[in-house]
Scaffold this active site. Structure first.
Site, PDB file in Angstrom:
ATOM      1  N   CYS A  20      45.181 -21.605  29.948  1.00 48.25           N
ATOM      2  CA  CYS A  20      46.120 -22.678  30.264  1.00 48.25           C
ATOM      3  C   CYS A  20      46.990 -22.301  31.458  1.00 48.25           C
ATOM      4  O   CYS A  20      47.311 -23.144  32.292  1.00 48.25           O
ATOM      5  CB  CYS A  20      46.980 -23.033  29.058  1.00 48.25           C
ATOM      6  SG  CYS A  20      47.951 -21.658  28.420  1.00 48.25           S
ATOM      7  N   THR A  21      47.341 -21.021  31.562  1.00 50.43           N
ATOM      8  CA  THR A  21      48.125 -20.565  32.715  1.00 50.43           C
ATOM      9  C   THR A  21      47.282 -20.644  33.977  1.00 50.43           C
ATOM     10  O   THR A  21      47.750 -21.095  35.017  1.00 50.43           O
ATOM     11  CB  THR A  21      48.614 -19.120  32.507  1.00 50.43           C
ATOM     12  OG1 THR A  21      49.463 -19.080  31.365  1.00 50.43           O
ATOM     13  CG2 THR A  21      49.384 -18.620  33.721  1.00 50.43           C
TER      14      THR A  21
END
Length: 75
Positions: A20-21
């Site tokens: 997600c980062t």
């Protein structure tokens, strides 16, 4: 104080960066490098490996692909 994405987290302890980062908040050069590696894997390595598997044994490849696509158990 609430932690932000820039603070890192469990991934820092394990040596990895959460996907997600990488996809949403790539604020470090390391994130950009990992994102590029993941893209390269998805675009070049995985398709080439699938083609090799097909060429080696097409019937087993098709059976595995059908099983994975339909969510069936092996056997």
């Amino acid at each position: 104080q609430t932690r932000s994405y820039a603070d890192g987290g469990n991934a820092d302890e394990g040596g990895g960066v959460p996907m997600c980062t990488l996809r949403n908040f790539p604020h470090l050069i390391d994130h950009c490098i990992e994102w590029a590696r993941a893209q390269f894997e998805d675009m070049f390595v995985s398709p080439a490996q699938q083609a090799q598997n097909f060429l080696e044994d097409s019937s087993a490849f098709l059976a595995t692909t059908r099983r994975n696509t339909l969510g069936l158990e092996a056997g």
